[in-house]
Design an enzyme around this catalytic site. Structure first.
Site, mmCIF file in Angstrom:
data_model
loop_
_atom_site.group_PDB
_atom_site.id
_atom_site.type_symbol
_atom_site.label_atom_id
_atom_site.label_comp_id
_atom_site.label_asym_id
_atom_site.label_seq_id
_atom_site.Cartn_x
_atom_site.Cartn_y
_atom_site.Cartn_z
ATOM 1 N N HIS A 12 2.176 5.272 2.936
ATOM 2 C CA HIS A 12 3.184 5.711 1.956
ATOM 3 C C HIS A 12 3.007 7.198 1.599
ATOM 4 C CE1 HIS A 12 0.255 3.870 -1.234
ATOM 5 N NE2 HIS A 12 -0.004 5.147 -1.112
ATOM 6 N N HIS A 59 0.028 6.038 -8.518
ATOM 7 C CA HIS A 59 -0.821 7.225 -8.432
ATOM 8 C C HIS A 59 -0.803 7.949 -9.769
ATOM 9 C CE1 HIS A 59 0.413 6.142 -4.348
ATOM 10 N NE2 HIS A 59 -0.673 6.721 -3.919
ATOM 11 N N HIS A 193 -7.405 8.504 5.503
ATOM 12 C CA HIS A 193 -7.192 9.803 4.868
ATOM 13 C C HIS A 193 -8.216 10.101 3.797
ATOM 14 C CE1 HIS A 193 -4.651 7.221 2.316
ATOM 15 N NE2 HIS A 193 -4.289 8.187 1.524
ATOM 16 N N GLU A 240 -7.116 2.407 0.409
ATOM 17 C CA GLU A 240 -5.776 1.835 0.175
ATOM 18 C C GLU A 240 -5.471 0.677 1.122
ATOM 19 O OE1 GLU A 240 -3.291 5.617 -1.685
ATOM 20 O OE2 GLU A 240 -2.879 5.004 0.358
#
Ligand SMILES: [Fe+2]
Length: 315
Positions: A12, A59, A193, A240
């Site tokens: 995302h 977030h 990431h 995530e």
């Protein structure tokens, strides 16, 4: 009865949303990313679900850092796009399904998963970017969406096993909802990431691809993976990916992989995507193929046989 027809997982990455919002999808850098979702859009148009259950993480948009629920289920009728620092994204308001969401809350909480019930919430790129990737940029999202936010921003996030078992509880809840709804579950986030520190920009394609393989064939192995392994192998934000296990728990053990896409980099992350379909059973399969229901087909066959016999007798 409602039923889950498939699970989808997708990164995302916020920069994907920015590329859409700023009309940059045709630039060669972004074209490489978006081209991987063309087949997914076709698949989604054909699947035409009534409801998406979107597993994502907030977030610090809806919850700030003052309150961080481990699992928060959106039970509202609407979820506007959040202002993430440069104004809300120009995407449609997400329309929820309060009846199904409340039913899931009741079933899952009574199954001893202590969800936070959220009756007012704005949703950020974690949810809206995956919607863009598989639905494009319509004026209205074509189905209802129930957001389920998972904490992966402050230690400790839930374990992969807990996420997987939550998926199973969600499936049980969906399948006890009386309305005939077709549901797709999204797992979002990842893949590898690391957005800060000396390892910023870390990409571990070998780990990501093995994760995709195991997601299809051996998800139980992933449920035993400790948080440290995600973070060591896939970067701090690679954690995530535990959210993908909620999706995986909600579909068949034998779900069939119908599509996969992986590319690097997008922003400074890896983009992974997979579609897993539940095998259609009995009546649902015949309906999807445009065939009549079994009872109706049997009746028609018997009527034809009776007519044939009567015709023979009258000769
Ligand atoms: Fe994220």
């Amino acid at each position: 009865m409602a039923r889950i027809i498939a699970g989808i997982a997708s990164s995302h990455v916020p920069a994907i949303g920015a590329a859409i919002d700023n009309g940059r999808t045709q630039e060669p850098y972004w074209q490489r990313v978006f081209s991987g979702f063309e087949r997914s859009k076709e698949w989604m148009a054909k699947a035409n679900p009534d409801v998406v259950i979107g597993i994502y993480n907030d977030h610090a948009s809806a919850f700030s850092v003052e309150i961080i629920p481990t699992f928060a289920l959106g039970c509202a009728a609407e979820f506007p796009p959040a202002d993430e620092g440069w104004g809300p994204r120009p995407v449609p308001v997400v329309k929820g399904h309060p009846e199904l969401a409340s039913h899931i809350a009741q079933s899952v909480i009574l199954d001893e998963f202590d969800l936070t019930i959220v009756n007012k919430m704005e949703v950020d790129h974690g949810l809206t970017v995956p919607l863009n990737l598989v639905f494009g940029s319509p004026k209205e999202w074509p189905c209802r969406v129930i957001p389920l936010a998972v904490n992966v921003v402050q230690y400790p996030p839930p374990t992969g096993h807990r996420c997987f078992m939550l998926g199973k509880a969600i499936r049980k809840a969906v399948e006890s909802f009386p309305e005939d709804l077709r549901v797709v579950v999204f797992g979002t986030g990842g893949m590898s990431h690391q957005i800060s520190g000396p390892r910023a920009g870390l990409i571990n394609s070998k780990f990501d691809k093995a994760f995709l393989d195991n997601l299809t064939r051996n998800p139980k192995k992933l449920t035993r993976m400790p948080h440290l392994e995600y973070m060591r192998e896939a970067g701090a934000e690679g954690i995530e990916m535990v959210m993908w296990l909620v999706m995986r728990g909600a579909i068949d053990d034998t779900a069939q992989e119908v599509y996969r896409f992986y590319t690097v980099p997008a922003s400074n992350t890896a983009v992974g995507h997979i579609i897993l379909e539940n095998r259609q059973r009995g009546a649902a399969k015949r309906r999807a193929a445009g065939q009549p229901r079994r009872k109706a087909a049997t009746k028609a066959r018997r009527a034809a046989a009776r007519a044939k016999t009567a015709a023979r007798r009258s000769q």
